[in-house]
Write an enzyme that holds these catalytic residues in place. Structure first.
Site, short mmCIF file in Angstrom:
data_model
loop_
_atom_site.label_atom_id
_atom_site.label_comp_id
_atom_site.label_asym_id
_atom_site.label_seq_id
_atom_site.Cartn_x
_atom_site.Cartn_y
_atom_site.Cartn_z
CE LYS A 42 -3.15 5.71 -1.42
NZ LYS A 42 -4.16 6.35 -2.30
CE1 TYR B 199 -3.63 2.60 0.66
CE2 TYR B 199 -2.26 3.31 2.50
CZ TYR B 199 -3.33 3.52 1.64
OH TYR B 199 -4.09 4.67 1.77
N1 LIG Z 1 -9.12 6.48 5.43
C1 LIG Z 1 -7.83 6.72 5.66
O1 LIG Z 1 -7.35 6.64 6.81
C2 LIG Z 1 -6.93 7.10 4.53
C3 LIG Z 1 -5.66 7.60 4.85
C4 LIG Z 1 -4.80 7.98 3.83
C5 LIG Z 1 -5.21 7.88 2.52
N2 LIG Z 1 -6.45 7.38 2.22
C6 LIG Z 1 -6.79 7.31 0.80
O2 LIG Z 1 -7.96 8.05 0.57
C7 LIG Z 1 -8.69 7.48 -0.54
C8 LIG Z 1 -10.12 7.20 -0.10
O3 LIG Z 1 -10.08 6.32 0.99
P1 LIG Z 1 -11.33 6.09 1.95
O4 LIG Z 1 -10.78 5.97 3.32
O5 LIG Z 1 -12.41 7.05 1.66
O6 LIG Z 1 -11.73 4.61 1.47
P2 LIG Z 1 -13.15 3.85 1.48
O7 LIG Z 1 -13.96 4.33 2.60
O8 LIG Z 1 -12.80 2.43 1.38
O9 LIG Z 1 -13.79 4.35 0.09
C9 LIG Z 1 -13.14 4.02 -1.10
C10 LIG Z 1 -13.82 4.67 -2.27
O10 LIG Z 1 -13.10 4.28 -3.44
C11 LIG Z 1 -13.97 3.52 -4.28
N3 LIG Z 1 -13.25 2.42 -4.89
C12 LIG Z 1 -12.64 1.38 -4.30
N4 LIG Z 1 -12.13 0.55 -5.21
C13 LIG Z 1 -12.44 1.09 -6.41
C14 LIG Z 1 -12.19 0.71 -7.75
N5 LIG Z 1 -11.55 -0.43 -8.05
N6 LIG Z 1 -12.66 1.51 -8.74
C15 LIG Z 1 -13.34 2.64 -8.47
N7 LIG Z 1 -13.61 3.05 -7.23
C16 LIG Z 1 -13.15 2.28 -6.22
C17 LIG Z 1 -15.09 3.03 -3.41
O11 LIG Z 1 -16.24 2.87 -4.21
P3 LIG Z 1 -17.08 1.48 -4.32
O12 LIG Z 1 -17.51 1.09 -2.95
O13 LIG Z 1 -18.18 1.84 -5.22
O14 LIG Z 1 -16.13 0.49 -4.91
C18 LIG Z 1 -15.24 4.20 -2.43
O15 LIG Z 1 -16.02 5.22 -2.99
C19 LIG Z 1 -7.91 6.22 -0.94
O16 LIG Z 1 -7.07 6.52 -2.02
C20 LIG Z 1 -7.09 5.91 0.31
O17 LIG Z 1 -5.94 5.18 0.00
C21 LIG Z 1 -7.31 7.00 3.19
#
Ligand SMILES: NC(=O)c1ccc[n+]([C@@H]2O[C@H](COP(=O)([O-])OP(=O)(O)OC[C@H]3O[C@@H](n4cnc5c(N)ncnc54)[C@H](OP(=O)(O)O)[C@@H]3O)[C@@H](O)[C@H]2O)c1
Length: 246
Positions: A159, A155
């Site tokens: 990033k 992961y």
């Molecule tokens: N939460 C954290 O602590 C955190 C920290 C640092 C960075 N991030 C980054 O922030 C971004 C969003 O994370 P989040 O925490 O909001 O995650 P999340 O709650 O798991 O939501 C992920 C989103 O991405 C979509 N998604 C997943 N796989 C996909 C695919 N193959 N094609 C298209 N859409 C896809 C999902 O849509 P569906 O359900 O429709 O598939 C959902 O809308 C990510 O890039 C993650 O790495 C998150």
């Protein structure tokens, strides 16, 4: 409010979590917003209806980021529906934590395909439609600069690739008036990393402000970068992590 009036934004992975918060915020600022989703059509429709109920314009397109053709088609549908494209937020992402010996090559490929290849495909397709004032905003992670616990290597590597692409694209696209930035959240309360989930107890103590972030807080930083006030910020890696990496 209203900093994005007349603009069009595409947010990948906008059906839930940080992406949904970004979509709502950009719409609140006046942009017409398209979102992509892969597995959550009902949630994607809720985001669209919420934006429309508040007087905005929105569109949901099913496009698995692992499928470059679907991603390209989402860009084309956005431009067909709203007439232009000004802001791309590369937010769609997946995380799998596993020991080195346990992460399969298939899972390695999936993480790379969604977090890196899909982001590349979306950006390549989007910039064809962008002119002066265009904005590419990548959602990276603090984990590209430091793995806080075991099992994060792949992961974190995806990033780190996002950070590298941001640097190169800022140089490539700067002369065209398009900015490219890397927003790096720390722990944010979503399905991926719930504030009451298994990682939370270990993480909270390391966060300076002792709490998880909210999607809306990340969305505020994205709105700044997308708007006119962010015009001189490019090639930047902007941490929003409550002091996790302080
Ligand atoms: N939460 C954290 O602590 C955190 C920290 C640092 C960075 N991030 C980054 O922030 C971004 C969003 O994370 P989040 O925490 O909001 O995650 P999340 O709650 O798991 O939501 C992920 C989103 O991405 C979509 N998604 C997943 N796989 C996909 C695919 N193959 N094609 C298209 N859409 C896809 C999902 O849509 P569906 O359900 O429709 O598939 C959902 O809308 C990510 O890039 C993650 O790495 C998150």
């Amino acid at each position: 409010m209203g900093t994005l009036k007349g603009k069009v934004a595409l947010v990948t992975g906008g059906s839930r979590g940080i992406g949904a918060a970004i979509a709502r915020r950009l719409a609140h600022e006046g942009a017409a917003v398209a979102i992509t989703y892969a597995a959550s059509p009902v949630k994607a429709a809720e985001v669209v209806h919420g934006i429309e109920a508040a007087g905005g314009r929105a569109l949901a397109v099913r496009a698995d980021s692992a499928d470059a053709e679907a991603v390209r088609s989402a860009v084309v549908q956005t431009v067909k529906t709203f007439g232009r494209l000004d802001v791309l937020v590369n937010n769609a992402g997946v995380a799998t934590l596993a020991a080195l010996e346990e992460l399969s090559l298939a899972e390695f490929d999936r993480l790379m395909a969604v977090n890196v290849r899909g982001l590349f495909a979306a950006t390549q397709a989007a910039v064809r439609h962008m002119g002066e004032g265009g904005r590419i905003i990548n959602i990276g992670s603090t984990s590209s600069d430091g793995a806080l616990f075991p099992g994060m290597a792949v992961y974190a590597a995806t990033k780190a690739a996002v950070a590298g692409l941001t640097r190169g694209w800022a140089r490539d696209l700067g002369p065209r008036g398009i900015t490219v930035n890397n927003v790096q959240p720390g722990p944010v309360d979503t399905d991926m990393n719930p504030a009451d989930g298994p990682l939370a107890a270990g993480l909270k103590g390391q966060i300076a402000v002792q709490r998880y972030g909210q999607g809306d807080e990340v969305a505020s930083m994205v709105a700044y970068l997308a708007g006119p006030e962010g015009a001189f910020v490019t090639g930047a890696h902007l941490k929003i992590d409550g002091g996790l990496t302080a």
